[in-house]
Write a protein that holds these residues in place. Structure first.
Motif: not given
Length: 399
Positions: A217-237
């Motif tokens: 579940k934590l892996a999915q949460a970090f996926f949503n933070d990052t690869l859900l938008n290709d890390q293009n958002a400024c807020s993506s680590p």
């Protein structure tokens, strides 16, 4: 002076509506009419089959639910003497599909009429959001004059004309975009709000991660933070800092779970794989001790840093490119937390520990501290700005 709008393509609204916007009466923040419009948009979105294929569109629908809007309103005190500033011009970024809608909805919630330049990229989510917004406006026609969505190329004359109409200008983009838009003058009392290009970090306590029961579940949460938008958002680590004792074991397990989830849900484009390798070589050439610690499939490229040097974030990548560093404490991150640092995502680190570090080091950056899975959760306090305060004016009534 007569304004000229040749070159505009209207998606919602028309030129007559655009010209009339400065004469519209602003609403108070969280006006019942605006809340009803956004709640209708939420209802339509959450029931729409096409929208359900896009997590960011569904997230937008959840953001507009009545419970969510009521929670936003409850976060503010007495707003009885506040009103929208008038016309808000939103210059949406090209790299995050749903951002234009969050910016627009912030303008509506604060009582403003809104002109939005849509992203130039052909995001498939944009026409879905526009279609649902049109359907919501069909149920609330009195609010149609308060929304113009349009497209145009980088034309100084159009920037000048639109800027002359607005009371607040909200610019999302890199330094070059902001500088270009700011060449267009504003009315004497108009405000500029610039959301510049920034980067974000993540910090994780290794020992608490190893003790965590649901690593998938934590892996999915970090996926949503990052690869859900290709890390293009400024807020993506783009950098993950490890703390604790068992960092090696924690890193191995964390990335195993993340890689497994990404393999099922993230299609790797060939150009992205090449770009990630190019970024690796650039880092290695400029910063001693850099080494690749991931396997060879390039779905996820992990680069371990020997030191946290401020300039290293200029070479951050996207599409599954992560820098890592094993730190002794949060203090090691301080050199990276300048004004360009936006969000710190954390797991397993106590709030009191973070508060103590912020109070002691007082970094110029970090405007948000959130848990894993929440970096893309837009709020009315963003990038250190309170949008309700900035997009409204206060009538000081001392009677």
């Amino acid at each position: 002076m007569q304004q000229h709008f040749d070159g505009l393509t209207f998606v919602i609204g028309d030129e007559a509506q655009l010209q009339a916007m400065p004469d519209l009466a602003p609403f108070p923040p969280f006006a019942a009419e605006m809340l009803a419009l956004l709640q209708t948009f939420s209802r339509l979105t959450l029931r729409d089959d096409e929208a359900k294929a896009w997590p960011d569109v569904i997230s937008l629908g959840f953001w507009c639910r009545a419970a969510s809007l009521n929670q936003m309103r409850a976060a503010y005190g007495d707003l009885a003497h506040r009103y929208g500033r008038g016309v808000a011009l939103h210059i949406a970024p090209g790299n995050v599909a749903a951002n234009f809608a969050y910016s627009l909805f912030s303008g509506l919630l604060t009582g403003n009429a809104n002109i939005v330049r849509l992203p130039g990229r052909d995001h498939l989510q944009v026409p879905i959001i526009v279609r649902l917004l049109c359907a919501a406006l069909h149920e609330h026609p009195a609010l149609a004059p308060y929304i113009c969505l349009l497209r145009y190329d980088r034309q100084q004359g159009i920037n000048d004309a639109l800027s002359a109409l607005c009371d607040t200008r909200i610019i999302w983009g890199g330094d070059e975009t902001i500088a270009q838009i700011r060449r267009s003058p504003l009315k004497p009392r108009a405000l500029d709000i610039a959301f510049a290009d920034r980067y974000s970090l993540a910090a994780i306590d290794a020992d608490r991660y190893l003790a965590h029961a649901d690593k998938g579940k934590l892996a999915q949460a970090f996926f949503n933070d990052t690869l859900l938008n290709d890390q293009n958002a400024c807020s993506s680590p783009s950098l993950l800092v490890w703390l604790g004792v068992e960092t090696q074991a924690a890193r191995e397990q964390f990335w195993q779970h993340f890689q497994a989830f990404a393999a099922r849900h993230y299609p790797l484009e060939p150009v992205a794989a090449v770009n990630k390798l190019t970024r690796l070589y650039q880092l290695a050439a400029q910063y001693p001790g850099v080494k690749k610690v991931s396997d060879d499939d390039n779905l996820v490229v992990r680069v371990e840093l020997a030191a946290l040097t401020p300039g290293v974030m200029a070479l951050r990548g996207n599409c599954g490119f992560f820098m890592e560093y094993v730190a002794d404490s949060l203090n090691d991150m301080t050199p990276l937390c300048d004004a360009r640092c936006q969000t710190l995502a954390t797991f397993g680190i106590e709030k009191t520990t973070i508060d103590a570090w912020l109070a002691a080091r007082r970094p110029k950056g970090i405007d948000r501290v959130v848990a894993f899975g929440q970096t893309l959760d837009f709020t009315l306090q963003w990038d250190g700005y309170d949008l309700v305060a900035l997009l409204t004016r206060n009538v000081a009534n001392t009677l």
